[in-house]
Design a protein around this motif. Sequence first.
Motif, PDB file in Angstrom:
ATOM      1  N   THR A   1     -12.282  -3.382  -4.150  1.00 14.43           N
ATOM      2  CA  THR A   1     -11.880  -2.027  -4.614  1.00 14.43           C
ATOM      3  C   THR A   1     -12.457  -1.102  -4.003  1.00 14.43           C
ATOM      4  O   THR A   1     -13.445  -1.051  -3.334  1.00 14.43           O
ATOM      5  CB  THR A   1     -12.292  -1.939  -6.330  1.00 14.43           C
ATOM      6  OG1 THR A   1     -13.865  -2.051  -6.150  1.00 14.43           O
ATOM      7  CG2 THR A   1     -11.599  -2.981  -7.067  1.00 14.43           C
ATOM      8  N   ASN A   2     -11.703   0.262  -3.918  1.00 18.61           N
ATOM      9  CA  ASN A   2     -12.402   1.520  -3.281  1.00 18.61           C
ATOM     10  C   ASN A   2     -12.101   2.634  -4.151  1.00 18.61           C
ATOM     11  O   ASN A   2     -11.032   3.129  -4.213  1.00 18.61           O
ATOM     12  CB  ASN A   2     -11.871   1.663  -1.945  1.00 18.61           C
ATOM     13  CG  ASN A   2     -12.662   2.812  -1.060  1.00 18.61           C
ATOM     14  OD1 ASN A   2     -13.533   3.456  -1.851  1.00 18.61           O
ATOM     15  ND2 ASN A   2     -12.717   2.671   0.071  1.00 18.61           N
TER      16      ASN A   2
ATOM     17  N   ASP B   1     -11.023   8.347  -2.207  1.00 17.17           N
ATOM     18  CA  ASP B   1      -9.666   8.507  -1.821  1.00 17.17           C
ATOM     19  C   ASP B   1      -9.760   8.007  -0.163  1.00 17.17           C
ATOM     20  O   ASP B   1     -10.488   7.987   0.445  1.00 17.17           O
ATOM     21  CB  ASP B   1      -9.480   9.994  -1.458  1.00 17.17           C
ATOM     22  CG  ASP B   1      -9.313  10.576  -3.068  1.00 17.17           C
ATOM     23  OD1 ASP B   1      -8.916   9.908  -3.812  1.00 17.17           O
ATOM     24  OD2 ASP B   1      -9.492  11.903  -3.124  1.00 17.17           O
ATOM     25  N   ALA B   2      -8.509   7.125  -0.051  1.00 18.42           N
ATOM     26  CA  ALA B   2      -8.239   6.541   1.358  1.00 18.42           C
ATOM     27  C   ALA B   2      -6.658   7.109   1.924  1.00 18.42           C
ATOM     28  O   ALA B   2      -5.852   6.785   0.779  1.00 18.42           O
ATOM     29  CB  ALA B   2      -8.717   5.180   1.312  1.00 18.42           C
TER      30      ALA B   2
ATOM     31  N   ALA C   1     -14.156  -0.469   1.210  1.00 20.53           N
ATOM     32  CA  ALA C   1     -14.213  -1.300   0.001  1.00 20.53           C
ATOM     33  C   ALA C   1     -15.294  -2.145  -0.347  1.00 20.53           C
ATOM     34  O   ALA C   1     -15.997  -2.504   0.460  1.00 20.53           O
ATOM     35  CB  ALA C   1     -12.784  -2.267   0.155  1.00 20.53           C
TER      36      ALA C   1
ATOM     37  N   TRP D   1       0.742  -1.205   0.018  1.00 18.25           N
ATOM     38  CA  TRP D   1       0.187  -0.065  -0.027  1.00 18.25           C
ATOM     39  C   TRP D   1       0.987   1.266  -0.024  1.00 18.25           C
ATOM     40  O   TRP D   1       0.374   2.330  -0.628  1.00 18.25           O
ATOM     41  CB  TRP D   1      -1.140  -0.185   1.179  1.00 18.25           C
ATOM     42  CG  TRP D   1      -1.477   1.204   1.220  1.00 18.25           C
ATOM     43  CD1 TRP D   1      -0.978   2.347   2.173  1.00 18.25           C
ATOM     44  CD2 TRP D   1      -2.830   1.848   0.959  1.00 18.25           C
ATOM     45  NE1 TRP D   1      -2.151   3.524   2.220  1.00 18.25           N
ATOM     46  CE2 TRP D   1      -2.931   3.018   1.310  1.00 18.25           C
ATOM     47  CE3 TRP D   1      -3.768   1.186  -0.076  1.00 18.25           C
ATOM     48  CZ2 TRP D   1      -4.249   3.804   0.891  1.00 18.25           C
ATOM     49  CZ3 TRP D   1      -4.866   1.910  -0.373  1.00 18.25           C
ATOM     50  CH2 TRP D   1      -5.088   3.339  -0.103  1.00 18.25           C
TER      51      TRP D   1
ATOM     52  N   LEU E   1      -4.395   1.955   4.283  1.00 16.40           N
ATOM     53  CA  LEU E   1      -4.864   0.742   3.936  1.00 16.40           C
ATOM     54  C   LEU E   1      -6.193   0.327   4.674  1.00 16.40           C
ATOM     55  O   LEU E   1      -7.374  -0.026   4.292  1.00 16.40           O
ATOM     56  CB  LEU E   1      -3.962  -0.666   3.914  1.00 16.40           C
ATOM     57  CG  LEU E   1      -4.348  -1.829   3.806  1.00 16.40           C
ATOM     58  CD1 LEU E   1      -4.783  -1.854   2.433  1.00 16.40           C
ATOM     59  CD2 LEU E   1      -3.492  -2.833   4.246  1.00 16.40           C
TER      60      LEU E   1
ATOM     61  N   GLU F   1      -8.349   2.673   6.128  1.00 15.87           N
ATOM     62  CA  GLU F   1      -9.536   3.238   5.255  1.00 15.87           C
ATOM     63  C   GLU F   1     -10.236   2.585   4.078  1.00 15.87           C
ATOM     64  O   GLU F   1     -11.120   2.710   3.849  1.00 15.87           O
ATOM     65  CB  GLU F   1      -9.075   4.722   5.180  1.00 15.87           C
ATOM     66  CG  GLU F   1      -9.037   5.590   6.322  1.00 15.87           C
ATOM     67  CD  GLU F   1      -8.894   6.953   6.055  1.00 15.87           C
ATOM     68  OE1 GLU F   1      -9.078   7.447   4.958  1.00 15.87           O
ATOM     69  OE2 GLU F   1      -8.029   7.737   6.890  1.00 15.87           O
ATOM     70  N   PHE F   2      -9.057   2.038   3.437  1.00 14.16           N
ATOM     71  CA  PHE F   2      -9.556   1.633   2.036  1.00 14.16           C
ATOM     72  C   PHE F   2     -10.186   0.579   2.294  1.00 14.16           C
ATOM     73  O   PHE F   2     -11.445   0.120   1.440  1.00 14.16           O
ATOM     74  CB  PHE F   2      -8.139   1.276   1.143  1.00 14.16           C
ATOM     75  CG  PHE F   2      -8.511   0.199  -0.027  1.00 14.16           C
ATOM     76  CD1 PHE F   2      -8.653   0.842  -1.225  1.00 14.16           C
ATOM     77  CD2 PHE F   2      -8.461  -0.965   0.054  1.00 14.16           C
ATOM     78  CE1 PHE F   2      -8.938  -0.025  -2.255  1.00 14.16           C
ATOM     79  CE2 PHE F   2      -8.673  -1.796  -1.182  1.00 14.16           C
ATOM     80  CZ  PHE F   2      -9.008  -1.323  -2.279  1.00 14.16           C
TER      81      PHE F   2
END
Length: 576
Positions: free
Chosen positions: A511-512, A515-516, A526, A475, A519, A521-522
């Motif tokens: 997938t996301n 904006d993150a 997601a 990431w 990782l 937050e992603f």
Amino acid sequence: MNNETTNPPYPSLEDWQHWTWVTGRAQQMLMEFWAQGATGDQPFPAVSPTNAADPMAWMTAGAEAWSKGLEAWGKMLGSTADASQRKDRRFSSPEWSENPVFETIKESYLAISDQLLGSVEEVEGLDEEARQKLRFATRSFVDAMSPSNFALTNPQVMKRTIDTKGENLLNGLKNMLDDVRGGQLTQTKKGAFEVGRNLATTPGKVVYENALYQLIQYTPVTEKVLETPVVVFPPWINRFYILDLTPEKSFVRWCVENGITLFMVSWKSADESIADIHLDDYVLNGQIDAIDTIRDLLGVESVHTIGYCVAGTTLAATLAYLATKGETKKVKSATFLTAQVDFTEAGDLKLFLGDETMTLLDQVTKEKGYLDGRYMAATFNLLRGRELIWNYVTNNYLLGQEPAPFDLLHWNGDVTNLPAAWHRDYLETLYKANKLIEPGGIRVAGVPIDITKVAVPAYIQAGREDHIAPPQSVWKAMKHFSGAKRFLLAGSGHIAGVVNPPAAGKYQYWTNDEDAATLEEFIAGAEEHKGSWWPDWLAWIRKQSSKETAATGARVPGKGKLKAIEDAPGRYVKTR
């Protein structure tokens, strides 16, 4: 092996004769082994004649002590965990449950294992690096001491020994000695696979080669193809055909079937002729040379690039160098498969960066200049010792069976030699010093590079269960590259997370589009998608450049200015 209290039948004269023959044959095999001077070819663990005279004793060493000490361990640790509902392949055989003695051994071992592993997280005063080392050492110890690894505490082995009258132990001894001679643990059926016969069979031609690599161009199967070609840079520590296994698993074949003009770099296994190469060679004479060769062959301005694992790390250096030289347009996009550029949270391989490793590399550099690929194979096996070592100790040596055919494990054992000095520099400069993320920390051809200048669109893929390039480490490329980026988290690990054909319908990916910053937050935002991530990547590639062209002329291997040297997969991948 049963619960009856009746006395077992006394062995007949024929039984005694048979077991005498088994013991004698085992001793003869060992004597022949030592007489041949086969003292063990590193890195496979050596076996000394003093502890190998009795094959049964060697294969069951420590089992009795382990069994007797089990209760003491449990009392000392205060283990009360209930592991009865856990599924564990090591204990899937019904013999583990049919006899209460062995069921108790199994349950006690699992409970104690949980206690030992849990205690690592409770130890106070450790920094994360020290805790990671302790965690790995404890896991390795727990896996090694499993009762499934010893004949006298494995009911399946005991039953097979009785059923075969010891033939399994003779077969196992033969398997072990063969592996010691070869210097490598056998993980798949011998002779089941062959590169060019049933692996790496996608049609194509080697159209270019230099001292470092061969360039394979694959034959198109569609009338039209994307105008911008794709070149794959596999890791030089492995054979490229991980991406071209059997046809149904082949990423290469899938790309060609989906209208991509695909090129593959096949690195040469290191020998004396390339023992002194370094980063400059992999960037200039490897990746940039391949990019320029393809651009000239097809008459295109740019190419899509894919860097897998360590080749992705090098690709970051290549792109930074091109940016510094004002040649960024040579690359339309860059895909990074389980590749790290920032090693602050690198995986368990960081555990193998001690003085012993560096001393070994210094010694090898002085002696012949390149590192036998079996050392790296042994290291990767240690990272997953339960599955890649002890599983085969039980199956091959104790049960005396041949491992099942498995294309992935054939590839895993098809090792590649490494330039020792470069490998040492890679570990020192990247893994330990983390110089790639420092502006000017690394120079290519004397030019200081800065990966924050990498502005080409980047597709960054990570494996959720990857222990070699952990997702939190992969990431980090998101904050270092300055161009448009798409991050994708795939199910499974370093290999299966990448080699996941859509037809298999296995695993998932996340997938996301928001904006993150991290990782975490992603993952929190997601969306999960079932199946392979390959179609997502293909859609992304088409967004970068959707223009198509006829699959004629130079798009056909050997029909352009570069004539075919030989059929794919080429001779470099077959040279060990």
